[in-house]
Design a protein around this motif. Structure first.
Motif, PDB file in Angstrom:
ATOM      1  N   ARG A  17      19.733   9.646 100.302  1.00 35.95           N
ATOM      2  CA  ARG A  17      20.722   8.834  99.657  1.00 35.95           C
ATOM      3  C   ARG A  17      20.364   7.725  98.636  1.00 35.95           C
ATOM      4  NH1 ARG A  17      25.989   8.289  98.387  1.00 35.95           N
ATOM      5  NH2 ARG A  17      27.040   6.279  98.648  1.00 35.95           N
ATOM      6  N   ALA A  18      19.008   7.149  98.809  1.00 32.33           N
ATOM      7  CA  ALA A  18      18.539   6.286  97.892  1.00 32.33           C
ATOM      8  C   ALA A  18      18.497   6.885  96.234  1.00 32.33           C
ATOM      9  CB  ALA A  18      17.309   5.684  98.188  1.00 32.33           C
ATOM     10  N   VAL A  19      17.956   8.120  96.357  1.00 26.30           N
ATOM     11  CA  VAL A  19      17.531   8.955  95.195  1.00 26.30           C
ATOM     12  C   VAL A  19      19.059   9.113  94.504  1.00 26.30           C
ATOM     13  CG1 VAL A  19      16.928  10.969  94.105  1.00 26.30           C
ATOM     14  CG2 VAL A  19      15.549   9.765  95.864  1.00 26.30           C
ATOM     15  N   GLU A  20      19.925   9.605  95.290  1.00 25.46           N
ATOM     16  CA  GLU A  20      21.130   9.890  94.732  1.00 25.46           C
ATOM     17  C   GLU A  20      21.913   8.710  93.964  1.00 25.46           C
ATOM     18  OE1 GLU A  20      25.498  10.424  96.215  1.00 25.46           O
ATOM     19  OE2 GLU A  20      24.195  11.085  97.608  1.00 25.46           O
ATOM     20  N   LEU A  21      21.720   7.633  94.705  1.00 24.72           N
ATOM     21  CA  LEU A  21      22.148   6.119  94.170  1.00 24.72           C
ATOM     22  C   LEU A  21      21.365   5.937  92.899  1.00 24.72           C
ATOM     23  CD1 LEU A  21      22.636   4.000  97.262  1.00 24.72           C
ATOM     24  CD2 LEU A  21      24.504   5.015  95.982  1.00 24.72           C
ATOM     25  N   LEU A  22      20.122   6.182  92.779  1.00 20.87           N
ATOM     26  CA  LEU A  22      19.288   6.026  91.450  1.00 20.87           C
ATOM     27  C   LEU A  22      19.759   6.875  90.368  1.00 20.87           C
ATOM     28  CD1 LEU A  22      15.735   5.496  93.103  1.00 20.87           C
ATOM     29  CD2 LEU A  22      16.941   3.660  91.920  1.00 20.87           C
ATOM     30  N   ALA A  23      20.310   8.103  90.763  1.00 29.22           N
ATOM     31  CA  ALA A  23      20.478   9.007  89.635  1.00 29.22           C
ATOM     32  C   ALA A  23      22.000   8.541  89.158  1.00 29.22           C
ATOM     33  CB  ALA A  23      20.692  10.395  90.028  1.00 29.22           C
ATOM     34  N   ARG A  24      22.707   8.342  89.995  1.00 31.54           N
ATOM     35  CA  ARG A  24      24.117   7.705  89.553  1.00 31.54           C
ATOM     36  C   ARG A  24      24.088   6.436  88.731  1.00 31.54           C
ATOM     37  NH1 ARG A  24      27.786  10.744  91.977  1.00 31.54           N
ATOM     38  NH2 ARG A  24      27.505  11.828  93.857  1.00 31.54           N
ATOM     39  N   THR A  25      22.912   5.590  89.185  1.00 30.99           N
ATOM     40  CA  THR A  25      22.945   4.341  88.413  1.00 30.99           C
ATOM     41  C   THR A  25      22.370   4.989  87.023  1.00 30.99           C
ATOM     42  OG1 THR A  25      22.171   3.084  90.230  1.00 30.99           O
ATOM     43  CG2 THR A  25      21.438   2.332  88.127  1.00 30.99           C
ATOM     44  N   GLY A  26      21.490   6.013  87.019  1.00 32.21           N
ATOM     45  CA  GLY A  26      20.884   6.379  85.462  1.00 32.21           C
ATOM     46  C   GLY A  26      22.033   6.987  84.737  1.00 32.21           C
ATOM     47  N   ALA A  70      18.365  -8.050  81.271  1.00 34.30           N
ATOM     48  CA  ALA A  70      18.522  -7.848  82.295  1.00 34.30           C
ATOM     49  C   ALA A  70      18.987  -6.425  82.650  1.00 34.30           C
ATOM     50  CB  ALA A  70      19.563  -8.836  83.006  1.00 34.30           C
ATOM     51  N   LEU A  71      19.835  -5.840  81.613  1.00 37.59           N
ATOM     52  CA  LEU A  71      20.389  -4.706  81.730  1.00 37.59           C
ATOM     53  C   LEU A  71      19.226  -3.699  81.333  1.00 37.59           C
ATOM     54  CD1 LEU A  71      23.974  -4.835  79.707  1.00 37.59           C
ATOM     55  CD2 LEU A  71      23.403  -4.346  82.099  1.00 37.59           C
ATOM     56  N   LEU A  72      18.329  -3.958  80.389  1.00 38.45           N
ATOM     57  CA  LEU A  72      17.258  -3.051  80.186  1.00 38.45           C
ATOM     58  C   LEU A  72      16.614  -2.604  81.575  1.00 38.45           C
ATOM     59  CD1 LEU A  72      15.779  -4.448  76.966  1.00 38.45           C
ATOM     60  CD2 LEU A  72      16.649  -2.080  77.332  1.00 38.45           C
ATOM     61  N   TRP A  73      16.368  -3.596  82.301  1.00 38.28           N
ATOM     62  CA  TRP A  73      15.828  -3.292  83.456  1.00 38.28           C
ATOM     63  C   TRP A  73      16.526  -2.201  84.477  1.00 38.28           C
ATOM     64  CZ3 TRP A  73      10.662  -3.678  84.098  1.00 38.28           C
ATOM     65  CH2 TRP A  73       9.903  -4.676  83.349  1.00 38.28           C
ATOM     66  N   VAL A  74      17.996  -2.460  84.528  1.00 42.98           N
ATOM     67  CA  VAL A  74      18.704  -1.421  85.102  1.00 42.98           C
ATOM     68  C   VAL A  74      18.506  -0.132  84.526  1.00 42.98           C
ATOM     69  CG1 VAL A  74      21.041  -0.934  85.579  1.00 42.98           C
ATOM     70  CG2 VAL A  74      20.192  -3.205  85.820  1.00 42.98           C
ATOM     71  N   LEU A  75      18.515  -0.062  83.011  1.00 46.36           N
ATOM     72  CA  LEU A  75      18.067   1.072  82.309  1.00 46.36           C
ATOM     73  C   LEU A  75      16.916   1.903  82.853  1.00 46.36           C
ATOM     74  CD1 LEU A  75      20.650   0.275  80.716  1.00 46.36           C
ATOM     75  CD2 LEU A  75      19.588   1.111  79.000  1.00 46.36           C
ATOM     76  N   VAL A  76      15.858   1.048  82.868  1.00 46.22           N
ATOM     77  CA  VAL A  76      14.655   1.622  83.357  1.00 46.22           C
ATOM     78  C   VAL A  76      14.573   2.385  84.724  1.00 46.22           C
ATOM     79  CG1 VAL A  76      12.009   0.802  83.850  1.00 46.22           C
ATOM     80  CG2 VAL A  76      13.107  -0.250  82.017  1.00 46.22           C
ATOM     81  N   VAL A  77      15.120   1.387  85.842  1.00 42.85           N
ATOM     82  CA  VAL A  77      15.317   2.168  86.967  1.00 42.85           C
ATOM     83  C   VAL A  77      16.136   3.211  87.062  1.00 42.85           C
ATOM     84  CG1 VAL A  77      16.171   1.564  89.395  1.00 42.85           C
ATOM     85  CG2 VAL A  77      14.727  -0.258  87.902  1.00 42.85           C
ATOM     86  N   GLY A  78      17.413   3.227  86.350  1.00 42.34           N
ATOM     87  CA  GLY A  78      18.445   4.188  86.356  1.00 42.34           C
ATOM     88  C   GLY A  78      17.675   5.503  85.748  1.00 42.34           C
TER      89      GLY A  78
END
Length: 261
Positions: A17-26, A70-78
């Motif tokens: 589930r965590a990987v799915e959420l990360l992919a959707r964040t991407g 701050a958004l850049l870090w979201v992009l990094v993780v996503g």
């Protein structure tokens, strides 16, 4: 660990589930980047901006203020999350060899985007245009490198044609678990077509760089945008591309919700 165990482990990671959420964040991160990129292209078209009209230019814009950083870090993780998910698809995903090869290509793309976003988040980002030219120059310095650059250009043209076809036929809906609605569908349709046109010019520039043996012509997406700008009605051409990129950004937000992950 044998091949079966590797595939089983990859499948378990991909279904997490965590990987799915990360992919959707991407996918949402891709939406943000394309919206900012559309803004940069419009500035190039109508304000004569010297900013790079490519992914690095969009990331540089985000790095200019606290919210953007701050958004850049979201992009990094996503993007890293999308890369991880594509890795599991490349190892354990169903389908034919072509599907796995496509997953490998996306893995490289998203990993590169995550790395690039990390650089800008840390204040050490580099120009995609310069990287493209340096990469081309390095290839051309080796025997057969000129031919390889031309092959890369033809490959990009092939990807461009696929984007146009995928958008025009609305084949991208097959990537989703359910219909996202007419607005998101139209955004995806014109977004894919616009990206395909942009990539067509990018590939053409690689082919020209190989033909003229001039690495400076392989200037990536920024070079493609400026090439279009120099054509008759160039400002309007760039405006249409910018609107298409923005449409793709909108579709990416819908994909974050409805994607098959």
């Amino acid at each position: 660990m044998d091949t079966h165990e590797v595939k089983q482990t990859a499948r378990q990671v991909g279904d997490n589930r965590a990987v799915e959420l990360l992919a959707r964040t991407g996918y949402a991160a891709s939406g943000v980047m394309h919206l900012v990129l559309a803004f940069v292209v419009l500035k190039v078209a109508w304000a004569g901006s010297g900013e790079n009209a490519d992914q690095s230019g969009a990331l540089a814009v985000l790095a200019q203020n606290a919210l953007g950083k701050a958004l850049l870090w979201v992009l990094v993780v996503g993007f890293a999350g999308l890369a991880l998910w594509q890795l599991t698809e490349a190892i354990a995903g169903g389908g034919e060899a072509a599907d796995r090869a496509k997953a490998v290509g996306k893995l490289v793309l998203y990993a590169a985007l995550s790395w690039s976003a990390l650089g800008f988040a840390k204040g050490s980002g580099t120009s995609s245009k310069q990287q493209s030219q340096d990469f081309t120059a390095t290839l051309m310095s080796h025997t057969g490198g000129r031919i390889l650059v031309g092959v890369i250009g033809l490959g990009v043209i092939g990807v461009a044609a696929y984007h146009v076809h995928k958008g025009w036929t609305e084949k991208f809906l097959q990537d989703l678990v359910e219909h996202p609605g007419n607005f998101a569908t139209q955004a995806g349709k014109w977004g894919y077509v616009a990206k395909g046109i942009a990539l067509l010019v990018v590939g053409g520039l690689f082919v020209l760089a190989a033909w003229h043996e001039n690495s400076g012509e392989a200037s990536g997406l920024d070079g493609a945008m400026r090439t279009l700008q120099q054509q008759p009605f160039g400002q309007w051409l760039l405006t249409l591309i910018a609107l298409g990129l923005a449409a793709y950004g909108v579709y990416s937000f819908a994909r974050a919700r409805y994607a098959k992950v």
